[in-house]
Design an enzyme around this catalytic site. Structure first.
Site, short mmCIF file in Angstrom:
data_model
loop_
_atom_site.label_atom_id
_atom_site.label_comp_id
_atom_site.label_asym_id
_atom_site.label_seq_id
_atom_site.Cartn_x
_atom_site.Cartn_y
_atom_site.Cartn_z
N CYS A 115 0.23 3.95 11.16
CA CYS A 115 0.43 5.22 11.85
C CYS A 115 -0.72 5.42 12.83
CB CYS A 115 0.51 6.37 10.85
SG CYS A 115 1.05 7.91 11.65
N ASP A 123 2.07 -1.13 4.87
CA ASP A 123 1.76 0.09 5.63
C ASP A 123 0.25 0.28 5.48
OD1 ASP A 123 1.59 2.54 6.83
OD2 ASP A 123 2.70 3.64 5.31
N ASP A 146 -0.47 0.59 -5.28
CA ASP A 146 -1.52 1.31 -4.56
C ASP A 146 -2.78 1.25 -5.40
OD1 ASP A 146 -1.40 3.44 -2.03
OD2 ASP A 146 -3.10 3.75 -3.41
N GLY A 197 1.28 4.29 -1.60
CA GLY A 197 1.08 5.74 -1.69
C GLY A 197 1.21 6.44 -0.36
N PRO A 198 1.82 7.63 -0.34
CA PRO A 198 2.28 8.44 -1.47
C PRO A 198 3.72 8.16 -1.92
CG PRO A 198 2.42 9.73 0.52
CD PRO A 198 1.81 8.41 0.93
N ASP A 258 -5.20 -3.27 -6.03
CA ASP A 258 -5.76 -3.46 -4.70
C ASP A 258 -5.09 -4.68 -4.09
OD1 ASP A 258 -7.31 -4.08 -2.44
OD2 ASP A 258 -9.16 -3.38 -3.37
N CYS A 279 0.89 -1.18 0.00
CA CYS A 279 0.00 0.00 0.00
C CYS A 279 0.92 1.22 0.00
CB CYS A 279 -0.92 -0.01 1.21
SG CYS A 279 -2.03 -1.43 1.29
N GLY A 301 6.72 7.56 0.20
CA GLY A 301 7.89 7.85 1.03
C GLY A 301 8.66 6.61 1.43
N LYS A 302 7.96 5.58 1.87
CA LYS A 302 8.64 4.35 2.30
C LYS A 302 9.22 3.62 1.10
CE LYS A 302 5.79 3.91 6.44
NZ LYS A 302 4.94 5.08 6.15
#
Length: 467
Positions: free
Chosen positions: A405, A352, A310, A288-289, A335, A286, A291-292
Site C-alpha cells: 500500500c 502484502d 503474521d 494481519g489484520p 515471521d 503477512c 482482510g485479504k
C-alpha cells in the site's frame, strides 16, 4: 480584626458575578482530543475518532464538523506550521505540544474552513484556557488574530516562500519528499505529468468512500442491504455514499467486511493468475489484520487449503476472526523471514509486505507527517528479505503476488526488479489479468491510484518461480 474574604464593610458579601466558565464546544474538543492523542502517543485518528464520537453522542452535524476538523487539521499540518512559524516568537518545537495543536486547530478553521474569525478565535481560546491555562490562552489569542488578519489559505500561500515542489507541497499539504516520490512513481507516461502529479496529491486530501467486500453474500444482496452501488473494478466490491457500514446486516454477520477495492484487487491478483500443475495450497504470508485472507478464503477453488501467517500475535488473532467460519484454513504466528514451513510448500503466495502506508494517506492523514524519507530504506530491506522467502516458499512453477500500500519506487519497483534479476524468477504482467481496469500498467507491474481508480494507491506485481 480583618473581614472574611468577600465581605464588604457593612458585613454583606459582595454580589459580583463569578468569572465566566465557558461551555466548551463538543466538536472542537473532540477534534483536539484526537490531535493530542496523535501527537502524544502516536494514536491513529481513523481508529480513535469513531470511538470518541460514539462515546460523546454528538449530534450528527457536530460529529461531521468534528470529523472535518480532525482530518483537515492533521492533513494540513505542514502548511499550518509554515504559517505559524512566522507568527510565534520561538521555534514551534519549543511550544507546549498542547498549545501547538490548539494553534493548528484554530488556524485550520481560519485558513481552510473560513469559520468567522470571532468564532474560531474565541472557541480556541476557551479550549486553551480550559486545557492548558490562562497564560497560554493569551498567546493563542494573539497568534490567531494575526492569522485571521492575513486572510485565507490562498493569501497566506502567496506570502510563503516556495517554488516548484516546495510550492506544491504547501498547496497540497504534503511533505516535499512525498511530492518527489509521487513524481517518480507517476513517471513521464502521461501527456501532462505536472497536472497529474497535482491531481494525485490532491486526491490524498479528499475524504475516501467506504468500500465493502462481499465474501459470503451475493454482491447484489450487499448492494440492497447497504444502499451502496457496485464497485467498478472488483466483482465483490460495493461502494457506499455514506452511512455506518457496521449497521449493514452482512457486515455484522461477517459475510461482508469493510475493505478498499484496491486491496480486493491485490488478493484477486493471486487468485486470477493462471498456474500450471497442482493448485492446492495457498499462503498469505503477512496476513494481519486479515482482510485479504478473508477474500482469498472466499474465492479459492474447492480443495485449496489456505495458510495465513503474521508475526504479531494480536494481528494473527484478527486474522482468525476474519476467517471465522471458513473451513480448511490455518492461522500461524510466524515471521515470514524465518518460516516454520518447508521450502516449496505452497502453490501460491501472497506477500502484502509491511510498508510506509503512503498509499492510504487519505484514510490516515497523520501518516504523511509521521513518516519520513529515512523510514523507507529499512522497510525496503525488510521487503526484499520477505520477498526472497516468499519465492522460496513456492514450488517450482508457483506464483508470488507482491503488493504494497505504497507507490514509492524504493518499496515497489526497486524491490521486485532486484528479485526478478534472479535466473529462476519470471515476471508476469499484471494488466492483462485486469482488462476492466484502465491505466493500471506501471511497466510490467500494476499501480492503482486514488485519482485514477478511487482506491488506495496499491502496487501489484506477479512473479513465477521457474525452477
Amino acid at each position: 480584626m480583618s473581614r472574611p474574604s468577600g465581605a464588604s464593610r457593612s458585613g454583606r458579601r459582595d454580589r459580583r458575578p463569578a468569572p465566566r466558565r465557558p461551555v466548551l464546544d463538543g466538536a472542537r474538543l473532540t477534534a483536539y482530543d484526537v490531535l493530542d492523542a496523535v501527537t502524544s502517543r502516536a494514536a491513529y485518528a481513523n481508529l480513535l475518532l469513531p470511538q470518541l464520537l460514539g462515546e460523546r453522542d454528538l449530534e450528527q452535524r457536530d460529529a461531521a464538523f468534528a470529523t472535518q476538523l480532525t482530518y483537515g487539521t492533521l492533513r494540513a499540518r505542514g502548511t499550518l506550521d509554515a504559517v505559524l512559524t512566522g507568527l510565534v516568537d520561538r521555534p514551534l518545537a519549543d511550544l507546549d505540544p498542547r498549545v501547538l495543536d490548539l494553534l493548528r486547530l484554530g488556524t485550520y478553521q481560519l485558513l481552510d474552513l473560513r469559520v468567522p474569525a470571532h468564532a474560531a478565535v474565541a472557541t480556541t481560546v476557551d479550549l486553551t484556557r480550559a486545557i492548558v491555562g490562562a497564560g497560554a490562552s493569551g498567546l493563542v489569542n494573539a497568534v490567531l488574530r494575526r492569522v485571521a488578519a492575513g486572510g485565507d489559505r490562498a493569501r497566506w500561500l502567496e506570502t510563503l516562500d516556495g517554488e516548484g515542489d516546495d510550492r506544491l507541497a504547501l498547496a497540497t499539504d504534503h511533505p516535499r519528499w512525498i511530492v518527489q516520490a509521487w513524481r517518480e512513481a507517476l513517471g513521464d507516461e502521461t501527456p501532462d505529468g505536472e497536472a497529474e502529479l497535482e491531481a494525485a496529491l490532491q486526491a490524498d486530501d479528499a475524504a475516501p468512500e467506504v468500500h465493502l467486500v462481499a465474501r459470503r453474500v451475493p454482491r447484489a444482496e450487499l448492494v440492497e442491504q447497504s444502499g451502496g452501488r457496485p464497485g467498478p473494478w472488483s466483482p465483490y466490491a460495493v461502494r457506499l455514499g455514506g452511512g455506518d457500514p457496521g449497521l449493514v446486516p452482512a457486515v455484522r454477520s461477517g459475510a461482508a467486511a469493510v475493505q478498499d477495492e484496491g486491496s480486493q484487487l491485490a488478493a484477486l491478483l493471486l487468485a486470477r493468475a493462471p498456474l500450471d500443475g497442482p493448485d492446492a495450497a495457498w499462503l498469505d504470508m503477512c496476513a494481519g489484520p486479515g482482510g485479504k485472507s478473508g477474500l482469498l478464503a472466499a474465492v479459492r477453488p474447492p480443495g485449496v487449503r489456505l495458510t495465513a501467517a503474521d508475526r504479531a500475535p494480536h494481528r494473527a488473532e484478527l486474522v482468525r476472526r476474519s476467517l471465522r467460519g471458513e473451513e480448511d484454513v490455518e492461522v500461524l504466528v510466524a515471521d515470514g523471514r524465518q518460516p516454520p514451513w518447508a521450502p516449496g510448500s505452497f502453490d501460491r503466495v501472497l506477500l502484502d509486505a509491511p510498508c510506509t502506508g503512503l498509499g492510504a494517506l487519505r484514510r490516515r492523514p497523520e501518516v504523511r507527517w509521521r513518516r519520513t524519507g529515512d523510514d523507507v530504506p529499512p522497510l525496503a530491506e525488510l521487503q526484499a528479505a520477505l520477498l526472497e522467502r516468499a519465492l522460496a516458499s513456492v514450488r517450482p512453477g508457483g506464483l508470488v503476488a507482491y503488493v504494497t500500500c505504497s507507490p514509492h519506487t524504493a518499496e515497489t519497483v526497486a524491490v521486485v526488479d532486484a528479485a526478478a534479476a534472479r535466473d529462476d524468477v519470471e515476471v508476469l504482467p499484471v494488466a492483462p489479468l485486469f482488462p476492466e481496469v484502465p491505466d493500471l500498467s506501471r511497466g510490467r507491474y500494476g499501480q492503482l491510484w486514488p485519482h485514477r481508480h478511487g482506491t488506495d494507491a496499491m502496487f501489484l506485481a506477479l512473479l513465477r518461480r521457474t525452477r
